[in-house]
Write a protein that holds these residues in place. Structure first.
Motif, PDB file in Angstrom:
ATOM      1  N   VAL A 175       0.854  -1.190   0.000  1.00  0.00           N
ATOM      2  CA  VAL A 175       0.000   0.000   0.000  1.00  0.00           C
ATOM      3  C   VAL A 175       0.887   1.237   0.000  1.00  0.00           C
ATOM      4  N   VAL A 176       0.606   2.189  -0.913  1.00  0.00           N
ATOM      5  CA  VAL A 176       1.395   3.411  -1.005  1.00  0.00           C
ATOM      6  C   VAL A 176       0.484   4.634  -0.975  1.00  0.00           C
ATOM      7  N   ASP A 177       0.931   5.655  -0.239  1.00  0.00           N
ATOM      8  CA  ASP A 177       0.291   6.978  -0.221  1.00  0.00           C
ATOM      9  C   ASP A 177      -1.101   6.993   0.400  1.00  0.00           C
ATOM     10  N   VAL A 178      -1.418   6.020   1.180  1.00  0.00           N
ATOM     11  CA  VAL A 178      -2.724   5.977   1.839  1.00  0.00           C
ATOM     12  C   VAL A 178      -2.614   5.028   3.029  1.00  0.00           C
ATOM     13  N   GLY A 179      -3.473   5.216   4.037  1.00  0.00           N
ATOM     14  CA  GLY A 179      -3.502   4.299   5.169  1.00  0.00           C
ATOM     15  C   GLY A 179      -2.882   4.824   6.439  1.00  0.00           C
ATOM     16  N   ALA A 180      -2.118   5.944   6.341  1.00  0.00           N
ATOM     17  CA  ALA A 180      -1.517   6.577   7.517  1.00  0.00           C
ATOM     18  C   ALA A 180      -0.575   5.663   8.288  1.00  0.00           C
ATOM     19  N   VAL A 181       0.107   4.771   7.575  1.00  0.00           N
ATOM     20  CA  VAL A 181       1.079   3.877   8.224  1.00  0.00           C
ATOM     21  C   VAL A 181       2.325   3.780   7.348  1.00  0.00           C
ATOM     22  N   TYR A 182       3.498   3.924   7.976  1.00  0.00           N
ATOM     23  CA  TYR A 182       4.755   3.624   7.309  1.00  0.00           C
ATOM     24  C   TYR A 182       5.404   2.477   8.064  1.00  0.00           C
ATOM     25  N   ASP A 183       5.400   1.314   7.450  1.00  0.00           N
ATOM     26  CA  ASP A 183       5.963   0.117   8.071  1.00  0.00           C
ATOM     27  C   ASP A 183       6.458  -0.809   6.967  1.00  0.00           C
ATOM     28  N   PRO A 184       7.739  -0.731   6.617  1.00  0.00           N
ATOM     29  CA  PRO A 184       8.276  -1.564   5.533  1.00  0.00           C
ATOM     30  C   PRO A 184       8.055  -3.052   5.753  1.00  0.00           C
ATOM     31  N   GLU A 185       8.028  -3.477   7.015  1.00  0.00           N
ATOM     32  CA  GLU A 185       7.862  -4.899   7.309  1.00  0.00           C
ATOM     33  C   GLU A 185       6.505  -5.421   6.852  1.00  0.00           C
ATOM     34  N   THR A 186       5.519  -4.559   6.853  1.00  0.00           N
ATOM     35  CA  THR A 186       4.183  -4.973   6.408  1.00  0.00           C
ATOM     36  C   THR A 186       3.801  -4.338   5.075  1.00  0.00           C
ATOM     37  N   ASN A 187       4.806  -3.792   4.372  1.00  0.00           N
ATOM     38  CA  ASN A 187       4.605  -3.216   3.027  1.00  0.00           C
ATOM     39  C   ASN A 187       3.593  -2.074   3.026  1.00  0.00           C
ATOM     40  N   LYS A 188       3.730  -1.177   3.989  1.00  0.00           N
ATOM     41  CA  LYS A 188       2.865   0.005   4.050  1.00  0.00           C
ATOM     42  C   LYS A 188       3.750   1.247   3.953  1.00  0.00           C
ATOM     43  N   PHE A 189       3.450   2.076   2.952  1.00  0.00           N
ATOM     44  CA  PHE A 189       4.311   3.210   2.645  1.00  0.00           C
ATOM     45  C   PHE A 189       3.504   4.498   2.481  1.00  0.00           C
ATOM     46  N   ASP A 190       2.995   4.993   3.604  1.00  0.00           N
ATOM     47  CA  ASP A 190       2.305   6.281   3.579  1.00  0.00           C
ATOM     48  C   ASP A 190       3.143   7.310   4.333  1.00  0.00           C
ATOM     49  N   HIS A 191       2.913   8.585   4.020  1.00  0.00           N
ATOM     50  CA  HIS A 191       3.706   9.657   4.621  1.00  0.00           C
ATOM     51  C   HIS A 191       2.836  10.766   5.196  1.00  0.00           C
ATOM     52  N   HIS A 192       1.520  10.590   5.232  1.00  0.00           N
ATOM     53  CA  HIS A 192       0.614  11.660   5.629  1.00  0.00           C
ATOM     54  C   HIS A 192       0.390  11.756   7.137  1.00  0.00           C
ATOM     55  N   GLN A 193       0.802  10.755   7.882  1.00  0.00           N
ATOM     56  CA  GLN A 193       0.556  10.755   9.315  1.00  0.00           C
ATOM     57  C   GLN A 193       1.384  11.843  10.024  1.00  0.00           C
ATOM     58  N   ARG A 194       0.838  12.373  11.075  1.00  0.00           N
ATOM     59  CA  ARG A 194       1.441  13.498  11.797  1.00  0.00           C
ATOM     60  C   ARG A 194       2.857  13.187  12.280  1.00  0.00           C
TER      61      ARG A 194
END
Length: 348
Positions: free
Chosen positions: A76-95
């Protein structure tokens, strides 16, 4: 004749085809999740980069904000409010997010920078038209971030390139983010095919990175040895060591400053001019700038020469074959190598 060996061969081929089909099916079943609604350059480029990795080549793109659908995606990229490479989540919008590419950069990453940071080396290696050694790949990886990807990060995160009180003198709507923005359906277009428009954005951003990579690998990198040799042999051009001679016109400034930084035991700060043949068969003499993109120079060509051309310049300098000296004094020309060298020596 049908034999046991023939039967075994056929079974082996069928098994191989079945495995290939299963592998292809598995790759096609992978999904990249990103947000729906208005799309931007950063997630378009993130998807392009992922499509150039072994794992996600051919992966389908799911555009949604529904958590239950994003949870089913493989990355998942650019959505979801989570950055966690271990679970393949790459968002940057979270505070809490404030990651940059490395300690040398201050621009916060967008989804483009995040995906590039984790998958960029693999994507560049697979995209390159030439095989890249580990050292060269690292050089290209850093260079592509500086020249391309950081711009995506800055625009998406609202980072101005200039001081806040500096108002641009003109509009620029042709940059990559602007081009992607115009692909979004207009407010009064109810029939637009958004998935097709988004894939156009993926291609546009990908073409930009691909063309930059081709230029680096096929043009910029081969110039490095030319510049390195000119630095090593500079005292054979002039005893002062202050003049470099390039065997051909090539992109030299970035390499010069990189190599100068690396040559701790060789003081190159006294190098002031570079001479080289141009495409028309004459020669140029160029003052070394204070940094690669600057028109400020370590030592400009003499002020009385500036803006003077041809025979008038030859008479002024006492050097035959002069063509011009730029009005700003950062570059000049002569019809011969000897004349260009004489102009550089006189400028010292």
């Amino acid at each position: 004749m049908f034999t046991v060996r023939t039967a075994f061969t056929r079974i082996s081929r069928l098994t191989t085809l079945s495995l290939m089909s299963a592998t292809k099916k598995q790759k096609m079943s992978l999904t990249i999740g990103t947000h729906d609604g208005t799309f931007h350059a950063d997630e378009a480029l993130a998807c392009f980069l992922l499509h150039n990795t072994e794992k996600y080549q051919g992966a389908s793109i799911v555009r949604t904000r529904k958590p239950e659908l994003l949870a089913e995606c493989d990355i998942v990229v650019d959505v979801g409010a989570v950055y966690d490479p271990e679970t393949n989540k790459f968002d940057h919008h979270q505070r809490t997010f404030d990651d940059t590419f490395d300690d040398k950069h201050s621009t916060k990453l967008s989804s483009a920078g995040l995906v590039y940071k984790h998958f960029g080396r693999e994507a560049l290696r697979r995209m390159s038209k030439r095989e890249l050694s580990a050292d060269v790949l690292e050089l290209v990886y850093q260079r592509i971030y500086d020249s391309v990807i950081e711009g995506f990060d800055g625009v998406d995160n609202g980072v101005s390139r200039y001081p806040a009180d500096l108002v641009p003198k003109y509009a620029d709507s042709t940059h990559i983010a602007g081009r992607v923005s115009r692909l979004n359906p207009s407010w009064n277009d109810k029939d637009a095919d958004v998935p097709i428009q988004f894939m156009k954005a993926v291609r546009i951003t990908g073409d930009e990175v691909s063309s930059q990579l081709d230029n680096l690998v096929l043009s910029w990198l081969p110039a490095r040895d030319i510049v390195a040799n000119s630095i090593l042999n500079r005292k054979s051009v002039h005893p002062s060591g202050s003049i470099l001679e390039l065997e051909t016109a090539c992109p030299w400034k970035d390499h010069f400053f990189d190599l100068e930084k690396d040559n701790e035991g060789d003081d190159t700060s006294g190098i002031l001019y570079v001479i080289f043949p141009d495409s028309a068969g004459s020669w140029r003499v160029q003052a070394v700038p204070t940094q690669p993109t600057s028109f400020q120079c370590r030592k400009f060509m003499p002020e009385p020469w500036r803006g003077v051309r041809d025979q008038a310049l030859s008479e002024l300098t006492g050097i035959e074959g002069c063509i011009f000296t730029h009005a700003n004094g950062f570059i000049g020309g002569n019809r011969t190598r000897e004349g260009a060298l004489a102009m550089a020596v006189a400028s010292l």
